[in-house]
Design a protein around this motif. Structure first.
Motif, PDB file in Angstrom:
ATOM      1  N   ILE A 138     -29.567  38.941   7.545  1.00 32.99           N
ATOM      2  CA  ILE A 138     -29.926  37.518   7.583  1.00 32.99           C
ATOM      3  C   ILE A 138     -29.133  36.758   6.524  1.00 32.99           C
ATOM      4  O   ILE A 138     -28.642  35.647   6.777  1.00 32.99           O
ATOM      5  N   ILE A 194     -37.317  29.060   7.419  1.00 35.44           N
ATOM      6  CA  ILE A 194     -36.366  28.744   8.485  1.00 35.44           C
ATOM      7  C   ILE A 194     -35.977  27.265   8.448  1.00 35.44           C
ATOM      8  O   ILE A 194     -34.798  26.912   8.578  1.00 35.44           O
ATOM      9  N   THR A 205     -34.812  37.417  19.399  1.00 34.35           N
ATOM     10  CA  THR A 205     -35.224  38.025  18.138  1.00 34.35           C
ATOM     11  C   THR A 205     -34.145  37.792  17.085  1.00 34.35           C
ATOM     12  O   THR A 205     -33.037  37.354  17.399  1.00 34.35           O
ATOM     13  N   PHE A 206     -34.473  38.128  15.842  1.00 34.23           N
ATOM     14  CA  PHE A 206     -33.479  37.982  14.786  1.00 34.23           C
ATOM     15  C   PHE A 206     -32.278  38.882  15.055  1.00 34.23           C
ATOM     16  O   PHE A 206     -31.130  38.511  14.801  1.00 34.23           O
ATOM     17  N   ILE A 241     -28.547  37.453  15.385  1.00 35.13           N
ATOM     18  CA  ILE A 241     -27.461  37.937  14.522  1.00 35.13           C
ATOM     19  C   ILE A 241     -26.252  38.337  15.360  1.00 35.13           C
ATOM     20  O   ILE A 241     -25.107  38.031  15.013  1.00 35.13           O
TER      21      ILE A 241
END
Length: 497
Positions: A69, A122, A255-256, A260
């Motif tokens: 992240i 966020i 989703t993260f 990504i």
């Protein structure tokens, strides 16, 4: 922007007043000083805020995910420079972009300073990403506008400007890291917000007197007939994106991990498209096309360099926290303090490099040669940090001086690449894409960190030696290759040195 407008801007700026440089360098130096204070202060503790347990004031995110992240956040910060560059080139100029960007950054840090949920985190990231994209490339473009194309002070001026960046970057981790350790993460983020406010104050109070017309002329203005169409398209795009997110997130499809992966692809795809668009534009002259060709290998070299340098806030930050002996010489070291090493060394050595380029004049190494040497130093910095693990194993704490030496060697590379790259970008940029080309320069860091988001997943104590060795070796190999082809690249620059 026509050559007439460029000269008109130069003539409007007081040319003596700040270490023999244009007076406007004072304004931009301190504006960027405070902006970087806020950014690097926040960044020094951000990864710890993400992976520290909730009981320690953190968000409790898995460490590997937090490192990814962090890389993606860094990538988006520089990727958003596309938006800031386009708005400056087509709508309101670089000066207003710097001001509006600073406002967004300040509010982003204020949101981080308020104890809250992951949602607040966020929101703050979105504000800081957009704000930095507005401010960062455009303040550098402003510096370039104050010098004529033949002014030999340009590289020296950018190096002095780069010192301002790093003075802020040096003080911030020490202050924010200490406040964070003594109180909590949110108090540290509040200090970052104050820093951005001071930067805005400096810019507003001194720009009219010191900058003249720099930043006020829109080089490629959007016709009034097209503005409504563009704004409608952008607004519609935001609404559609919001609907897609509202549908996919509850379904577990966005989703993260997926996000990504998307950003990694965009980090490579966007600069590629940028090069194609600028090269094929009818507004780009034949000489400018040749210079774009020369810029491509420099861009690739910059991606390799930043892929190593930017791991100072991810892999090396974790290394400082978990692999380094933090009680040293009778004091307890905050892991955030290591983030001050890079700017400290730049402050120390930047004047030497600035003096050296002025002293050498037209006898200094060419731009491609400087970039190749930068890659050699960055690769060596990773080979240095693998040594303690190779010699003593990866299950014991290492002397902090290993990290100090690694940062020092990488800084020599940074001083050969970063201020020189800023200067080269202003000289090689097509006139119609001046601010956007500066955004492209920062996309090198965006691409590097987008790639890092995938690469950091391979780091662990067990893979530490191979990790540093492979990446460091790749940088050295690319540096040698660039040095071999430097004369050829120089030829495509059409007189730019």
């Amino acid at each position: 922007m026509s050559s007439f407008n460029r000269q008109k801007i130069v003539d409007s700026v007081p040319q003596k007043g700040f270490f023999g440089h244009p007076k406007g360098l004072f304004t931009l130096f301190f504006t960027e000083f405070w902006e970087r204070f806020s950014y690097y202060g926040m960044r020094a503790i951000l990864v710890y805020y993400m992976y520290y347990e909730v009981s320690k004031g953190g968000l409790g995110i898995d460490e590997t995910l937090a490192l990814s992240i962090m890389s993606i956040y860094g990538s988006l910060v520089y990727m958003s420079g596309i938006i800031g560059g386009w708005l400056a080139d087509r709508i309101f100029g670089t000066s207003k972009a710097v001001f509006y960007g600073g406002i967004l950054i300040m509010f982003g840090h204020i949101v981080l300073a308020i104890p809250g949920s992951f949602t607040m985190f966020i929101i703050s990231m979105v504000l800081i990403v957009l704000g930095t994209g507005m401010l960062k490339p455009n303040v550098s473009t402003n510096v370039g506008e104050m010098y004529s194309e033949t002014d030999e002070r340009r590289d020296s001026g950018f190096t002095i400007f780069y010192m301002g960046i790093n003075m802020g970057g040096f003080l911030a981790p020490l202050i924010v890291g200490t406040v964070s350790d003594k109180f909590n993460f949110h108090a540290g983020f509040a200090i970052a917000a104050v820093g951005m406010f001071l930067g805005l104050l400096m810019f507003v109070l001194t720009k009219k007197k010191n900058l003249g017309l720099a930043g006020t002329i829109v080089p490629n203005p959007l016709p009034s007939s097209e503005k409504k169409k563009v704004f409608t398209t952008v607004g519609l795009g935001i609404v559609i994106l919001g609907i897609i997110c509202a549908i996919l997130i509850p379904m577990g499809l966005l989703t993260f991990a997926n996000f990504i992966n998307v950003v990694t692809v965009l980090g490579i795809l966007i600069p590629t498209i940028y090069f194609i668009v600028m090269y094929r534009s009818p507004k780009t002259t034949a000489v400018e096309r040749s210079r774009i060709i020369a810029y491509i290998p420099l861009f690739i070299a910059a991606v390799m360099f930043w892929a190593i340098q930017e791991q100072g806030s991810t892999i090396l930050a974790s290394y400082a926290d978990k692999r380094t002996q933090l009680d040293f010489a009778g004091i307890h070291i905050s892991p955030a303090w290591f983030q001050s090493l890079n700017p400290l060394f730049i402050i120390t050595f930047a004047p030497i490099f600035a003096w050296m380029w002025v002293k050498l004049g037209n006898r200094q190494p060419s731009i491609p040669q400087k970039f190749s040497l930068a890659l050699l130093f960055s690769g060596l910095s990773f080979l240095i940090i693998l040594l303690p693990g190779y010699l003593g194993g990866t299950d014991s704490l290492v002397n902090p001086l290993w990290l100090v030496l690694s940062y020092l060697v990488c800084v020599f590379g940074e001083l050969l690449l970063s201020p020189v790259g800023l200067s080269a970008t202003t000289k090689l940029a097509p006139a119609a894409f001046s601010a956007q080309t500066m955004s492209l320069w920062f996309l090198a860091s965006a691409a590097a960190q987008a790639i890092n988001a995938q690469v950091v997943k391979f780091y662990s104590p067990e893979t530490e030696t191979a990790y540093f060795g492979i990446i460091g070796g790749a940088s050295i190999a690319l540096g040698i290759l660039l040095f071999v082809f430097a004369p050829k690249i120089q030829g495509y620059m059409k007189g730019v040195r």
